[in-house]
Write a protein that holds these residues in place. Structure first.
Motif, short mmCIF file in Angstrom:
data_model
loop_
_atom_site.label_atom_id
_atom_site.label_comp_id
_atom_site.label_asym_id
_atom_site.label_seq_id
_atom_site.Cartn_x
_atom_site.Cartn_y
_atom_site.Cartn_z
N GLU A 125 0.85 -1.18 0.00
CA GLU A 125 0.00 0.00 0.00
C GLU A 125 0.89 1.23 0.00
OE1 GLU A 125 -3.30 -0.20 -0.18
OE2 GLU A 125 -3.34 -2.39 -0.01
N PHE A 129 -2.77 3.86 -3.04
CA PHE A 129 -2.77 2.86 -4.10
C PHE A 129 -2.34 1.51 -3.55
CE2 PHE A 129 -2.49 6.66 -6.69
CZ PHE A 129 -3.20 6.33 -7.83
N LYS A 130 -2.82 0.44 -4.21
CA LYS A 130 -2.22 -0.87 -4.01
C LYS A 130 -1.27 -1.09 -5.18
CE LYS A 130 -2.98 -5.67 -2.77
NZ LYS A 130 -3.95 -6.71 -2.37
N VAL A 131 0.00 -1.21 -4.87
CA VAL A 131 1.06 -1.23 -5.87
C VAL A 131 1.54 -2.66 -6.09
CG1 VAL A 131 3.47 -0.54 -6.30
CG2 VAL A 131 1.82 1.12 -5.37
N ASN A 154 -3.79 -1.60 -8.38
CA ASN A 154 -4.26 -0.58 -9.33
C ASN A 154 -3.14 0.33 -9.83
OD1 ASN A 154 -3.88 0.83 -6.95
ND2 ASN A 154 -6.05 1.35 -6.68
N LEU A 155 -1.89 -0.01 -9.49
CA LEU A 155 -0.74 0.75 -9.96
C LEU A 155 0.45 -0.19 -10.05
CD1 LEU A 155 0.94 3.31 -10.60
CD2 LEU A 155 1.09 3.72 -8.13
N ALA A 183 -5.39 -0.51 -14.85
CA ALA A 183 -4.52 -0.02 -13.78
C ALA A 183 -3.53 0.99 -14.35
CB ALA A 183 -3.76 -1.19 -13.14
N TYR A 184 -3.08 1.91 -13.50
CA TYR A 184 -1.98 2.79 -13.89
C TYR A 184 -0.69 1.98 -13.99
CZ TYR A 184 -4.66 7.05 -12.70
OH TYR A 184 -5.57 8.07 -12.65
N LEU A 222 -1.61 11.03 -10.36
CA LEU A 222 -2.43 9.84 -10.49
C LEU A 222 -3.58 9.88 -9.48
CD1 LEU A 222 0.34 7.09 -10.80
CD2 LEU A 222 -0.60 8.56 -12.59
N ASP A 223 -4.75 9.44 -9.91
CA ASP A 223 -5.95 9.47 -9.08
C ASP A 223 -6.29 8.05 -8.64
OD1 ASP A 223 -8.44 9.72 -7.93
OD2 ASP A 223 -9.46 10.33 -9.77
N PRO A 224 -6.18 7.73 -7.34
CA PRO A 224 -6.44 6.36 -6.90
C PRO A 224 -7.89 5.92 -7.09
CG PRO A 224 -6.11 7.81 -5.02
CD PRO A 224 -5.75 8.60 -6.24
#
Length: 255
Positions: A125, A129-131, A154-155, A183-184, A222-224
């Motif tokens: 985290e 974001f969850k990376v 999501n990233l 996802a980004y 970036l927008d989570p």
């Protein structure tokens, strides 16, 4: 969240490269970045003797992050028994937050003969974001990124050393991995030859948000909330047919 892409050339020594990196990281901090990504093996490239300097490089990064509050994803070369490891270290204000060891080793650079492969995927985290972490050649293996996405990632943050001569494939993979997983994706490259493919930030639709082609810094917001909204408005994952994909678990038939 503002992310900094540090498009950096590896210099003659790890100390010189680290000094340049810290200058760019300081600029990123001053411009409001919360997270910064450095290239794969950024202090050394494939100079194996320079792995001895990695602990001191990481110590300096930890000190910098503690002072600034910035989190840094750094690709580094580390000794691993008689071999080496190609790793992404995530360093935050409180120290090392996560460590990912490259799971897919590229034959073109002799990695299978000189390095150990990672045995697990790594998520964390970070700033809402969850990376999911990956390194360079991993981009050619979409299964890795789909597993991350199904875990809620999501990233994707990806230190890389991708040759400019294969830049067409690099851009295709970066945009595909982002779009197919909604996802980004932020992938950061070396600035020097033989590498030099552009560092990229891609949105969950697969659209390019930022390109950095010259040595230096690029920042992107970036927008989570966007990946979650897109996954709800245009649901892809519920339409998967896992019962048809059992072949993915079979051993490869060609080498």
């Amino acid at each position: 969240m503002k992310v900094a892409l540090v498009h950096l050339a590896t210099l003659e020594t790890p100390e010189a490269t680290l000094q340049k990196a810290l200058e760019l990281l300081s600029q990123a901090h001053q411009q409001g970045a919360k997270v910064a990504v450095l290239p794969e093996l950024f202090p050394s490239g494939y100079r194996f003797a320079d792995a001895a300097f990695t602990p001191s490089v990481l110590a300096r990064l930890e000190q910098f992050c503690a002072q600034t509050g910035l989190s840094v994803v750094a690709g580094v070369l580390e000794q691993a028994g008689p071999r080496h490891a190609n790793r992404a270290r995530v360093v935050g204000p409180a120290g090392v937050l996560a460590t990912y060891t490259k799971t897919h080793l590229i034959p073109a650079f002799g990695e299978p003969e000189t390095m150990i492969p990672g045995q697990e995927l790594v998520t964390l985290e970070l700033e809402g974001f969850k990376v999911g972490l990956a390194i360079c050649f991993d981009l050619r293996f979409p299964e890795l990124f789909r597993v991350y996405a199904l875990q809620g990632v999501n990233l994707f943050l990806i230190p890389s050393a991708w040759p400019k001569s294969r830049g067409y494939a690099w851009e295709l993979f970066c945009k595909s991995r982002a779009a197919e997983n909604q996802a980004y994706l932020v992938a950061v490259n070396h600035a020097e030859n033989p590498f030099g493919a552009a560092s990229l930030a891609v949105d969950p639709l697969g659209q390019e948000l930022l390109r950095v082609e010259a040595e230096g810094l690029g920042l992107v917001e970036l927008d989570p909330a966007f990946p979650a909204r897109l996954r709800q408005e245009f649901p892809v994952f519920p339409q998967r047919r896992p019962e048809l994909y059992q072949g993915l678990l079979k051993s490869p038939t060609s080498k």
